[in-house]
Each structure stands twice: as structure tokens, then as C-alpha cells.
Design a protein around this motif. Structure first.
Motif, PDB file in Angstrom:
ATOM      1  N   LEU A 159     -95.617  65.757   9.128  1.00 29.69           N
ATOM      2  CA  LEU A 159     -95.271  64.877  10.474  1.00 29.69           C
ATOM      3  C   LEU A 159     -93.913  64.992  10.762  1.00 29.69           C
ATOM      4  O   LEU A 159     -93.412  63.686  10.919  1.00 29.69           O
ATOM      5  N   HIS A 160     -93.174  65.712  10.442  1.00 31.77           N
ATOM      6  CA  HIS A 160     -91.530  65.798  10.655  1.00 31.77           C
ATOM      7  C   HIS A 160     -90.778  65.218   9.728  1.00 31.77           C
ATOM      8  O   HIS A 160     -89.796  64.694   9.941  1.00 31.77           O
ATOM      9  N   ARG A 161     -91.351  64.697   8.473  1.00 26.32           N
ATOM     10  CA  ARG A 161     -90.750  64.114   7.611  1.00 26.32           C
ATOM     11  C   ARG A 161     -91.099  64.728   6.302  1.00 26.32           C
ATOM     12  O   ARG A 161     -92.108  65.440   5.986  1.00 26.32           O
ATOM     13  N   ARG A 162     -90.053  64.835   5.368  1.00 30.23           N
ATOM     14  CA  ARG A 162     -89.966  65.488   4.107  1.00 30.23           C
ATOM     15  C   ARG A 162     -90.333  64.724   3.046  1.00 30.23           C
ATOM     16  O   ARG A 162     -89.820  63.552   2.941  1.00 30.23           O
ATOM     17  N   TYR A 163     -91.336  65.062   2.226  1.00 31.18           N
ATOM     18  CA  TYR A 163     -91.543  64.655   0.851  1.00 31.18           C
ATOM     19  C   TYR A 163     -91.544  65.368  -0.363  1.00 31.18           C
ATOM     20  O   TYR A 163     -91.573  66.698  -0.084  1.00 31.18           O
ATOM     21  N   LEU A 164     -91.325  64.761  -1.680  1.00 34.22           N
ATOM     22  CA  LEU A 164     -91.127  65.750  -2.815  1.00 34.22           C
ATOM     23  C   LEU A 164     -92.635  65.463  -3.596  1.00 34.22           C
ATOM     24  O   LEU A 164     -93.003  64.069  -3.755  1.00 34.22           O
ATOM     25  N   SER A 165     -93.215  66.478  -3.846  1.00 36.77           N
ATOM     26  CA  SER A 165     -94.421  66.463  -4.523  1.00 36.77           C
ATOM     27  C   SER A 165     -94.215  66.375  -6.121  1.00 36.77           C
ATOM     28  O   SER A 165     -93.277  66.856  -6.429  1.00 36.77           O
ATOM     29  N   ALA A 166     -95.247  65.802  -6.461  1.00 35.61           N
ATOM     30  CA  ALA A 166     -95.167  65.495  -7.753  1.00 35.61           C
ATOM     31  C   ALA A 166     -95.699  66.710  -8.766  1.00 35.61           C
ATOM     32  O   ALA A 166     -95.448  66.893  -9.831  1.00 35.61           O
ATOM     33  N   CYS A 167     -96.328  67.701  -8.034  1.00 37.45           N
ATOM     34  CA  CYS A 167     -96.635  69.068  -8.679  1.00 37.45           C
ATOM     35  C   CYS A 167     -96.768  69.993  -7.614  1.00 37.45           C
ATOM     36  O   CYS A 167     -96.387  69.854  -6.623  1.00 37.45           O
ATOM     37  N   PRO A 168     -97.118  71.278  -8.257  1.00 34.65           N
ATOM     38  CA  PRO A 168     -97.038  72.205  -7.015  1.00 34.65           C
ATOM     39  C   PRO A 168     -97.916  72.163  -6.329  1.00 34.65           C
ATOM     40  O   PRO A 168     -99.266  71.463  -6.270  1.00 34.65           O
ATOM     41  N   VAL A 169     -97.936  72.814  -4.749  1.00 37.20           N
ATOM     42  CA  VAL A 169     -98.706  72.465  -3.831  1.00 37.20           C
ATOM     43  C   VAL A 169    -100.233  72.862  -4.316  1.00 37.20           C
ATOM     44  O   VAL A 169    -101.143  71.976  -3.669  1.00 37.20           O
ATOM     45  N   ASP A 170    -100.633  73.970  -4.698  1.00 36.50           N
ATOM     46  CA  ASP A 170    -101.851  74.151  -5.077  1.00 36.50           C
ATOM     47  C   ASP A 170    -102.714  73.245  -6.177  1.00 36.50           C
ATOM     48  O   ASP A 170    -103.727  73.236  -6.475  1.00 36.50           O
ATOM     49  N   ALA A 171    -101.688  72.360  -6.827  1.00 34.24           N
ATOM     50  CA  ALA A 171    -102.396  71.482  -7.691  1.00 34.24           C
ATOM     51  C   ALA A 171    -102.315  70.032  -7.293  1.00 34.24           C
ATOM     52  O   ALA A 171    -102.855  69.109  -8.144  1.00 34.24           O
ATOM     53  N   ILE A 172    -102.035  69.815  -5.969  1.00 27.55           N
ATOM     54  CA  ILE A 172    -102.215  68.619  -5.598  1.00 27.55           C
ATOM     55  C   ILE A 172    -103.667  68.062  -5.499  1.00 27.55           C
ATOM     56  O   ILE A 172    -104.439  68.760  -4.739  1.00 27.55           O
ATOM     57  N   GLN A 173    -104.078  67.070  -6.193  1.00 25.19           N
ATOM     58  CA  GLN A 173    -105.373  66.402  -6.276  1.00 25.19           C
ATOM     59  C   GLN A 173    -105.776  65.506  -5.393  1.00 25.19           C
ATOM     60  O   GLN A 173    -104.937  64.445  -5.026  1.00 25.19           O
ATOM     61  N   CYS A 174    -106.882  65.404  -4.656  1.00 23.42           N
ATOM     62  CA  CYS A 174    -107.535  64.146  -4.001  1.00 23.42           C
ATOM     63  C   CYS A 174    -107.403  63.029  -4.702  1.00 23.42           C
ATOM     64  O   CYS A 174    -107.931  63.086  -5.746  1.00 23.42           O
ATOM     65  N   ILE A 175    -107.098  61.777  -4.107  1.00 23.77           N
ATOM     66  CA  ILE A 175    -106.968  60.692  -4.754  1.00 23.77           C
ATOM     67  C   ILE A 175    -108.213  59.883  -4.479  1.00 23.77           C
ATOM     68  O   ILE A 175    -108.132  58.670  -4.980  1.00 23.77           O
ATOM     69  N   ALA A 176    -109.270  60.158  -3.786  1.00 21.76           N
ATOM     70  CA  ALA A 176    -110.473  59.458  -3.737  1.00 21.76           C
ATOM     71  C   ALA A 176    -111.447  59.102  -4.755  1.00 21.76           C
ATOM     72  O   ALA A 176    -111.389  59.998  -5.680  1.00 21.76           O
ATOM     73  N   GLN A 177    -112.214  58.344  -4.652  1.00 18.04           N
ATOM     74  CA  GLN A 177    -113.134  58.095  -5.575  1.00 18.04           C
ATOM     75  C   GLN A 177    -114.346  58.673  -5.447  1.00 18.04           C
ATOM     76  O   GLN A 177    -114.737  58.772  -4.105  1.00 18.04           O
ATOM     77  N   THR A 178    -115.126  59.204  -6.522  1.00 20.35           N
ATOM     78  CA  THR A 178    -116.333  59.775  -6.138  1.00 20.35           C
ATOM     79  C   THR A 178    -117.540  58.886  -6.423  1.00 20.35           C
ATOM     80  O   THR A 178    -117.327  57.682  -6.798  1.00 20.35           O
ATOM     81  N   ARG A 179    -118.933  59.430  -6.250  1.00 23.98           N
ATOM     82  CA  ARG A 179    -119.901  58.438  -6.228  1.00 23.98           C
ATOM     83  C   ARG A 179    -119.901  57.975  -7.764  1.00 23.98           C
ATOM     84  O   ARG A 179    -120.429  57.049  -8.060  1.00 23.98           O
ATOM     85  N   ARG A 180    -119.596  58.886  -8.520  1.00 24.16           N
ATOM     86  CA  ARG A 180    -119.673  58.301 -10.059  1.00 24.16           C
ATOM     87  C   ARG A 180    -118.249  57.821 -10.619  1.00 24.16           C
ATOM     88  O   ARG A 180    -118.153  57.333 -11.723  1.00 24.16           O
ATOM     89  N   ARG A 181    -117.706  57.316  -9.641  1.00 24.48           N
ATOM     90  CA  ARG A 181    -116.463  56.417  -9.897  1.00 24.48           C
ATOM     91  C   ARG A 181    -115.494  57.064 -10.652  1.00 24.48           C
ATOM     92  O   ARG A 181    -114.620  56.454 -11.425  1.00 24.48           O
ATOM     93  N   ASN A 182    -115.251  58.386 -10.416  1.00 23.24           N
ATOM     94  CA  ASN A 182    -114.210  59.108 -10.937  1.00 23.24           C
ATOM     95  C   ASN A 182    -113.275  59.714  -9.950  1.00 23.24           C
ATOM     96  O   ASN A 182    -113.603  59.664  -8.750  1.00 23.24           O
ATOM     97  N   ARG A 183    -112.108  60.251 -10.324  1.00 18.59           N
ATOM     98  CA  ARG A 183    -111.386  60.673  -9.323  1.00 18.59           C
ATOM     99  C   ARG A 183    -111.896  61.904  -8.710  1.00 18.59           C
ATOM    100  O   ARG A 183    -112.207  62.841  -9.406  1.00 18.59           O
ATOM    101  N   CYS A 184    -111.916  62.369  -7.559  1.00 21.16           N
ATOM    102  CA  CYS A 184    -112.267  63.425  -6.991  1.00 21.16           C
ATOM    103  C   CYS A 184    -111.352  64.573  -7.536  1.00 21.16           C
ATOM    104  O   CYS A 184    -110.318  64.862  -7.425  1.00 21.16           O
ATOM    105  N   PRO A 185    -112.106  65.571  -8.182  1.00 24.83           N
ATOM    106  CA  PRO A 185    -111.487  66.892  -8.733  1.00 24.83           C
ATOM    107  C   PRO A 185    -111.032  67.832  -7.815  1.00 24.83           C
ATOM    108  O   PRO A 185    -110.357  68.936  -8.274  1.00 24.83           O
ATOM    109  N   HIS A 186    -111.373  67.865  -6.484  1.00 22.69           N
ATOM    110  CA  HIS A 186    -111.059  68.705  -5.208  1.00 22.69           C
ATOM    111  C   HIS A 186    -109.328  68.720  -5.252  1.00 22.69           C
ATOM    112  O   HIS A 186    -108.875  67.665  -5.003  1.00 22.69           O
TER     113      HIS A 186
END
Length: 303
Positions: free
Chosen positions: A175-202
Motif C-alpha cells: 500500500l505504497h509504504r515500506r515495512y521490514l519483515s522479521a523473516c524471509p518472504v516465503d517464511a512469513i506465517q499466518c497469525i490467525a488462530q485455528t479451530r484447535r486454538r493453535n497458530r495457523c501453519p500456512h
């Protein structure tokens, strides 16, 4: 606690009775289990009691919180007596948001950067904070001696830098703003919660979703060029550009969701987004002037 004063640390009291200890006489109130929930007044949808982690520089425990400007800050896990902390170092948490001031109570929080033994202290601290900083330094030494923590190296050797094909912390333009990622692009993990109350692994970047493009862009973004500061070098830097994607896709990247959770408006956060607003002067060591292409990697791997 290595000589620290009682005013520095809070007493940790258990709400359960340990096995083998008699139950005190008198009526005992039923302890109802508390479920994590989203605070109705919180501007973030983070499902949390706190976001525990360990400092990458000293190995001590920290808690991540969101600030009023949507940036992250790591706070010391324990509350401290407000009398032991100067007013300029006090923080308080309200509705899941960290505010840089006291809240009028006898307790406050402190930013971990103020206490981190890996950084040189540039501001005067109270005697209690100096003792707590020394205590954290002893914990870092203990973690290092037992092999539980490895201090980061000043920088990889030139041979290792040449062999790396992808930046460890890439700069991403959303969105025309730059951010510094904490890990490589292909390793950025979804932050949502799954039905098992774990972090989404995708991952956020999936084969069936549009991808960004690596491009050499000026160090000073157009949105930050007119700030009255000294001009930055006119050299190009490698940026993972997402501005050509539809608005919905860029928003999905910004919220750090996979495609499935992006379609769920009720998805709760189980972690904070890893984005950090990019500043060319603060993050100059993450600027790369060559594109991380696979063609260049293959050329270097030839004998």
C-alpha cells in the motif's frame, strides 16, 4: 533475585493449591477457568493474555504489545513499582495497547530495550532499574553458559553473505509504504488462530495466491522524501513490491493472513504481525542493492 530490592519485582502468587499441601479452612470460592477473549474496547483483534517471546539479543523473556501508532514494542514481563521507575520510562497497558506513560497507579511497565544488557544504556536509570538490568545480564550469562541461548554474531562473513540468495529480513512495500519483515518472504506465517486454538501453519505467500515482484527502488520512498531531512543516497535497494496487487491482496499481506483466514471476518489473532515500519537510517544494514534472483545464485554455485 541476586540482591534486587523488593520494590523492583512483583510477588508471583499462585491461584491453585499444590499437591501435598492442606487446603486452608473456611469456604473456598470456585475457580472458573478463564478463556482468552478479545477485549471489546481494544482496537486490535489480537487474542491474547500476552505475547511472550525471548529477546534475540539477550535471550530474556519479553512480552510484545501493540502501540497506539500500530507499531510493536517489547515490554518487561513483570510490573514494577512506579516509585522505582522514572516518569520518562513508564509504560502502561490498557485494552491490549501499550501507552508510553503511567496510568496513575502504583505499578507500571518498562520497555525491555531500557533494561536489555545487550544495548549500551544512554539515559540515566534509577538504582532499582540498574539492579534489574544487572540481574538480566546475569540471566543472559547463565543462558549462554548452559547453551540455551546463543548471542547473535556481529555479522556474517563476506563469504556467507555472498552465498545467501534471499535477504533474512527483506523490505516489503505494501500500500505504497515500506515495512521490514522479521523473516524471509516465503517464511512469513499466518497469525490467525485455528479451530484447535493453535497458530495457523500456512504461509502468507502460497502457490495459489498472487506474488509480489522484486525490484530495485530508490532508498527514499516517494511518501517519505519530503520530510525536511537530509537527502538519502540515490542508489537503488531491493524491495519486494506488492503495490501492483489488488487492494484486498495487499491488505491481506498487511494483516498477515493466509488466503483462508483472510476470507473469515471473525478470525482472531494469535500473534502480532511481524511488520516493522522501515526507516532507511535505522535499518540501513538491511538495505541490499542487488536483487535476490535464482539466476545469480546458480551462477555463483558453479565451480
Amino acid at each position: 533475585m541476586c540482591g534486587a530490592s523488593p520494590a523492583t519485582f512483583t510477588a508471583m502468587c499462585s491461584t491453585t493449591t499444590s499437591p501435598g499441601h492442606p487446603t486452608p479452612p473456611g469456604p473456598v470460592a470456585a475457580c472458573r477457568p478463564r478463556a482468552l477473549r478479545i477485549h471489546p474496547d481494544s482496537p486490535t483483534r489480537l487474542l491474547r493474555s500476552a505475547q511472550p517471546a525471548r529477546c534475540h539479543d539477550c535471550g530474556n523473556l519479553i512480552h510484545w504489545y501493540t502501540r497506539t501508532n500500530q507499531q510493536r514494542i517489547d515490554l518487561h514481563p513483570q510490573e514494577l513499582s512506579a516509585e522505582a521507575v522514572s516518569a520518562s520510562h513508564r509504560w502502561h497497558v490498557h485494552s491490549g495497547i501499550a501507552h508510553p506513560a503511567g496510568d496513575g497507579t502504583a505499578w507500571c511497565r518498562v520497555a525491555h530495550r531500557t533494561l536489555c544488557p545487550a544495548y549500551e544504556n544512554t539515559t540515566p536509570l534509577t538504582r532499582q532499574l540498574v539492579e534489574l538490568r544487572r540481574h538480566l545480564a546475569l540471566l543472559t550469562r547463565r543462558l549462554t553458559d548452559t547453551g540455551a541461548f546463543t548471542p547473535p554474531l556481529p555479522g556474517p562473513p563476506q563469504a556467507a553473505k555472498a552465498a545467501v540468495c534471499r535477504p533474512a529480513r527483506p523490505v516489503v512495500q505494501i500500500l505504497h509504504r515500506r515495512y521490514l519483515s522479521a523473516c524471509p518472504v516465503d517464511a512469513i506465517q499466518c497469525i490467525a488462530q485455528t479451530r484447535r486454538r493453535n497458530r495457523c501453519p500456512h504461509p502468507v505467500l502460497a502457490p495459489d495466491t498472487p506474488a509480489g515482484e522484486w525490484a530495485l527502488l530508490p532508498v527514499a520512498a516517494p511518501a517519505t522524501a519530503q520530510r525536511g531531512r537530509l537527502a538519502l543516497p540515490a542508489t537503488g535497494m531491493a524491495v519486494y513490491d506488492l503495490t501492483h496487487l489488488p487492494y484486498g491482496e495487499q491488505l491481506r499481506w498487511r494483516t498477515q493472513y493466509c488466503a483462508a483466514h483472510a476470507a473469515d471476518p471473525d478470525a482472531a489473532h494469535l500473534a502480532l504481525a511481524d511488520w516493522e515500519v522501515f526507516d532507511a537510517r535505522l535499518h540501513h544494514h538491511h538495505i541490499h542493492n542487488r536483487l535476490p534472483t535464482t539466476v545469480r545464485n546458480r551462477t555463483r554455485s558453479r565451480p
